[in-house]
Design a protein around this motif. Structure first.
Motif, PDB file in Angstrom:
ATOM      1  N   UNK A 188      14.089  -7.284   4.841  1.00  0.00           N
ATOM      2  CA  UNK A 188      15.258  -8.085   5.217  1.00  0.00           C
ATOM      3  C   UNK A 188      15.390  -9.323   4.337  1.00  0.00           C
ATOM      4  N   UNK A 189      14.253  -9.917   3.958  1.00  0.00           N
ATOM      5  CA  UNK A 189      14.268 -11.136   3.153  1.00  0.00           C
ATOM      6  C   UNK A 189      14.335 -10.852   1.651  1.00  0.00           C
ATOM      7  N   UNK A 190      14.172  -9.594   1.252  1.00  0.00           N
ATOM      8  CA  UNK A 190      14.147  -9.260  -0.169  1.00  0.00           C
ATOM      9  C   UNK A 190      12.873  -9.690  -0.854  1.00  0.00           C
ATOM     10  N   UNK A 191      11.782  -9.801  -0.089  1.00  0.00           N
ATOM     11  CA  UNK A 191      10.500 -10.243  -0.644  1.00  0.00           C
ATOM     12  C   UNK A 191       9.645  -9.032  -1.018  1.00  0.00           C
ATOM     13  N   UNK A 192       8.758  -9.232  -1.976  1.00  0.00           N
ATOM     14  CA  UNK A 192       7.838  -8.181  -2.405  1.00  0.00           C
ATOM     15  C   UNK A 192       6.577  -8.250  -1.553  1.00  0.00           C
ATOM     16  N   UNK A 193       6.268  -7.215  -0.756  1.00  0.00           N
ATOM     17  CA  UNK A 193       5.051  -7.246   0.072  1.00  0.00           C
ATOM     18  C   UNK A 193       3.806  -6.974  -0.777  1.00  0.00           C
ATOM     19  N   UNK A 194       2.854  -7.895  -0.742  1.00  0.00           N
ATOM     20  CA  UNK A 194       1.609  -7.773  -1.493  1.00  0.00           C
ATOM     21  C   UNK A 194       0.453  -7.520  -0.542  1.00  0.00           C
ATOM     22  N   UNK A 195      -0.593  -6.904  -1.072  1.00  0.00           N
ATOM     23  CA  UNK A 195      -1.805  -6.679  -0.289  1.00  0.00           C
ATOM     24  C   UNK A 195      -3.006  -7.171  -1.081  1.00  0.00           C
ATOM     25  N   UNK A 196      -3.960  -7.793  -0.388  1.00  0.00           N
ATOM     26  CA  UNK A 196      -5.187  -8.268  -1.029  1.00  0.00           C
ATOM     27  C   UNK A 196      -6.329  -7.278  -0.869  1.00  0.00           C
ATOM     28  N   UNK A 197      -6.043  -6.066  -0.409  1.00  0.00           N
ATOM     29  CA  UNK A 197      -7.105  -5.084  -0.191  1.00  0.00           C
ATOM     30  C   UNK A 197      -7.660  -4.587  -1.518  1.00  0.00           C
ATOM     31  N   UNK A 198      -8.882  -4.075  -1.472  1.00  0.00           N
ATOM     32  CA  UNK A 198      -9.488  -3.456  -2.644  1.00  0.00           C
ATOM     33  C   UNK A 198     -10.093  -2.122  -2.241  1.00  0.00           C
ATOM     34  N   UNK A 199     -10.715  -1.452  -3.194  1.00  0.00           N
ATOM     35  CA  UNK A 199     -11.232  -0.117  -2.936  1.00  0.00           C
ATOM     36  C   UNK A 199     -12.254  -0.074  -1.823  1.00  0.00           C
ATOM     37  N   UNK A 200     -13.122  -1.069  -1.763  1.00  0.00           N
ATOM     38  CA  UNK A 200     -14.141  -1.091  -0.721  1.00  0.00           C
ATOM     39  C   UNK A 200     -13.512  -1.191   0.658  1.00  0.00           C
ATOM     40  N   UNK A 201     -12.516  -2.055   0.794  1.00  0.00           N
ATOM     41  CA  UNK A 201     -11.850  -2.212   2.089  1.00  0.00           C
ATOM     42  C   UNK A 201     -11.313  -0.875   2.593  1.00  0.00           C
ATOM     43  N   UNK A 202     -10.605  -0.167   1.718  1.00  0.00           N
ATOM     44  CA  UNK A 202      -9.952   1.064   2.146  1.00  0.00           C
ATOM     45  C   UNK A 202     -10.954   2.173   2.411  1.00  0.00           C
ATOM     46  N   UNK A 203     -12.097   2.123   1.706  1.00  0.00           N
ATOM     47  CA  UNK A 203     -13.095   3.165   1.902  1.00  0.00           C
ATOM     48  C   UNK A 203     -13.883   2.969   3.190  1.00  0.00           C
ATOM     49  N   UNK A 204     -14.084   1.743   3.589  1.00  0.00           N
ATOM     50  CA  UNK A 204     -14.997   1.484   4.705  1.00  0.00           C
ATOM     51  C   UNK A 204     -14.294   1.096   5.996  1.00  0.00           C
ATOM     52  N   UNK A 205     -13.087   0.566   5.901  1.00  0.00           N
ATOM     53  CA  UNK A 205     -12.390   0.090   7.096  1.00  0.00           C
ATOM     54  C   UNK A 205     -11.056   0.814   7.222  1.00  0.00           C
ATOM     55  N   UNK A 206     -11.069   1.972   7.852  1.00  0.00           N
ATOM     56  CA  UNK A 206      -9.839   2.763   7.960  1.00  0.00           C
ATOM     57  C   UNK A 206      -8.718   2.044   8.698  1.00  0.00           C
ATOM     58  N   UNK A 207      -8.984   1.112   9.652  1.00  0.00           N
ATOM     59  CA  UNK A 207      -7.854   0.399  10.270  1.00  0.00           C
ATOM     60  C   UNK A 207      -7.031  -0.418   9.282  1.00  0.00           C
ATOM     61  N   UNK A 208      -7.582  -0.686   8.078  1.00  0.00           N
ATOM     62  CA  UNK A 208      -6.831  -1.459   7.093  1.00  0.00           C
ATOM     63  C   UNK A 208      -5.819  -0.609   6.330  1.00  0.00           C
ATOM     64  N   UNK A 209      -5.891   0.700   6.481  1.00  0.00           N
ATOM     65  CA  UNK A 209      -5.002   1.573   5.727  1.00  0.00           C
ATOM     66  C   UNK A 209      -3.524   1.281   5.975  1.00  0.00           C
ATOM     67  N   UNK A 210      -3.085   0.995   7.214  1.00  0.00           N
ATOM     68  CA  UNK A 210      -1.659   0.656   7.397  1.00  0.00           C
ATOM     69  C   UNK A 210      -1.217  -0.528   6.550  1.00  0.00           C
ATOM     70  N   UNK A 211      -2.103  -1.511   6.355  1.00  0.00           N
ATOM     71  CA  UNK A 211      -1.747  -2.644   5.511  1.00  0.00           C
ATOM     72  C   UNK A 211      -1.513  -2.231   4.075  1.00  0.00           C
ATOM     73  N   UNK A 212      -2.333  -1.298   3.586  1.00  0.00           N
ATOM     74  CA  UNK A 212      -2.149  -0.806   2.223  1.00  0.00           C
ATOM     75  C   UNK A 212      -0.848  -0.023   2.100  1.00  0.00           C
ATOM     76  N   UNK A 213      -0.536   0.772   3.108  1.00  0.00           N
ATOM     77  CA  UNK A 213       0.695   1.556   3.068  1.00  0.00           C
ATOM     78  C   UNK A 213       1.931   0.671   3.162  1.00  0.00           C
ATOM     79  N   UNK A 214       1.805  -0.479   3.823  1.00  0.00           N
ATOM     80  CA  UNK A 214       2.955  -1.363   3.992  1.00  0.00           C
ATOM     81  C   UNK A 214       3.251  -2.174   2.742  1.00  0.00           C
ATOM     82  N   UNK A 215       2.288  -2.281   1.826  1.00  0.00           N
ATOM     83  CA  UNK A 215       2.464  -3.118   0.639  1.00  0.00           C
ATOM     84  C   UNK A 215       3.109  -2.336  -0.495  1.00  0.00           C
TER      85      UNK A 215
END
Length: 466
Positions: free
Chosen positions: A341-368
């Motif tokens: 709605x704001x025309x902003x670019x969604x960024x994520x600070x996740x890295x490979x370790x985060x996504x490999x070990x903490x599956x609840x963080x996956x929605x954040x990666x998909x949203x970015x």
């Protein structure tokens, strides 16, 4: 040796007007420096990674028209550049408004093989003033040798290529120039750092790392220019900043947003953004999800105040609590909706370790839309940016195991035999790794963080893939 101009444009694939303007500006700066010949990296007109653009109707005709227009801007001092044709990459000498195609052609197979083509530049009495031919050790001696590497930046690339360049100069007794493009092209970061060595193997000059630049290289070695490349850590810092800045600017976004509570790397990403693009409007989103300590909320607000980031906090409405599998997913969905709605670019600070070990963080990666830190592990980030991250000892152990299990695609059995006291954890990580390997095949291309098992690894941060 000639006074040779070396130009290093930043390109946008398929944007012929912009690329033309950049080449002409850099060429004229070399004329002002007294250059007798100007060298331009191959594919500077069209951009290197054109992909499907090259298959579209009109691309080739636009390319030919751009080459003809560029020739009209060239004066008595020749400009040498390479342009793609049906046979591969053909060199053209532009002089006095005319284009002189050369015999030197770099076939497509040379790029696929990853080798660095070497061409000889010969002076003659013809109208072009020079000619370019493929070089071999049995060839007549040219006035200089030109290397045209095409690889994207990765750790150790420039150090290895400059060693090869110096050895070639010493072996042949000829000046050797390496010409590269610079800047970000989609998922690739082109290194720049074009350089020159004298026939005796002396360092003559180097253009800036990752940046548009030009210089006139004189036969005598410079008195004050630094010989060595920046340290690998500094190159990586510059790559992160340049990759982020180029991606955001070239996508046309005037503002960006990020979750300040997403991961321990969030403060680092916020600092890098402000360093790379101090004028960019950044919104720091602070979702007060259940389980987040109050002190973390206070720290996030303090970070936003310190960096001049607008902090936005909201509570998830009760009527949307059931719209996702959990509240975390709902929060990510709402943040992405707000960003659109704001025309902003969604960024994520996740890295490979985060996504490999903490599956609840996956929605954040998909949203970015952009994950700049990508494949960097927390322990690597802590080494590169001391003071921003302090991973716990267990994080270092976890990351070292992940490096073996996922980066090297090792079996868990040898690791378990070497570390019997941690066998249970190793087996658990392997199961997670296999599950994430299956899951990543369903993700968008921007989230391909790992290579396919059995194939060479291409870390995400080295390509800064969007």
């Amino acid at each position: 040796m000639l006074k040779t101009g070396l130009i290093q444009p930043e390109t946008i694939p398929g944007n012929f007007p912009r690329n033309l303007r950049t080449i002409v500006e850099l060429y004229r700066s070399c004329l002002d420096g007294g250059a007798e010949l100007v060298l331009c990296p191959p594919l500077a007109l069209s951009g290197m990674h054109t992909g499907e653009l090259a298959l579209r109707g009109g691309f080739r005709s636009q390319h030919r028209a751009a080459l003809a227009y560029l020739a009209r801007e060239i004066t008595e001092v020749p400009l040498l550049l390479g342009a793609a044709d049906a046979e591969g990459l053909r060199f053209h000498l532009l002089r006095n408004g005319r284009s002189f195609p050369q015999e030197a052609v770099i076939p497509h197979s040379a790029f696929c093989a990853g080798s660095v083509p070497v061409s000889g530049v010969f002076r003659n009495t013809e109208e072009a003033g020079f000619s370019v031919l493929p070089w071999a050790s049995s060839s007549p001696a040219p006035c200089l040798l030109l290397r045209t590497p095409s690889g994207a930046w990765r750790e150790g690339l420039l150090e290895r290529e400059e060693q090869e360049e110096r050895r070639l100069a010493q072996a042949t007794g000829l000046p050797v120039f390496t010409s590269r493009l610079a800047g970000a092209e989609g998922p690739f970061l082109l290194p720049g750092a074009s350089s020159a060595w004298s026939g005796g193997g002396s360092f003559l000059g180097r253009l800036r790392l990752f940046e548009r630049d030009s210089a006139v290289i004189s036969p005598s070695p410079p008195a004050h220019q630094a010989f060595s490349l920046p340290a690998p850590e500094e190159q990586l810092r510059q790559a992160l900043r340049k990759g982020m800045a180029d991606f955001i600017l070239k996508t046309g976004h005037g503002c960006a947003c990020m979750n300040l509570l997403e991961s321990p790397s969030s403060p680092l990403l916020a600092h890098l953004l402000k360093e790379a693009l101090p004028s960019l409007k950044i919104t720091g989103l602070i979702p007060p999800l259940p389980g987040i300590p109050e002190r973390n909320l206070v720290r996030a607000k303090a970070l936003a105040d310190k960096l001049g980031i607008y902090a936005r906090e909201w509570t998830i409405p009760t009527n949307t609590a059931d719209e996702g599998p959990d509240e975390h997913f709902t929060a990510m969905w709402r943040m992405r909706q707000w960003a659109q709605e704001e025309g902003a670019l969604p960024l994520s600070a996740l890295n490979g370790t985060d996504l490999m070990t903490d599956s609840p963080l996956l929605p954040g990666a998909l949203a970015a839309d952009f994950i700049p830190l990508g494949d960097l592990y927390e322990t690597e980030l802590a080494d590169l940016f001391p003071g921003h991250l302090s991973p716990a000892p267990e994080a270092a152990i976890r990351d070292s195991l992940l490096a073996s299990l996922h980066r090297k695609h090792e079996s868990a059995t040898p690791l378990a035999e070497r570390l019997p006291e941690r066998e249970q954890e190793i087996r658990r990580l392997q199961r997670k790794g296999r599950a994430s390997e299956w899951m990543r095949r369903k993700l968008p291309p921007r989230l391909l963080l790992r290579s396919v098992p059995g194939e060479p690894e291409t870390p995400y941060v080295h390509r800064l893939m969007d």
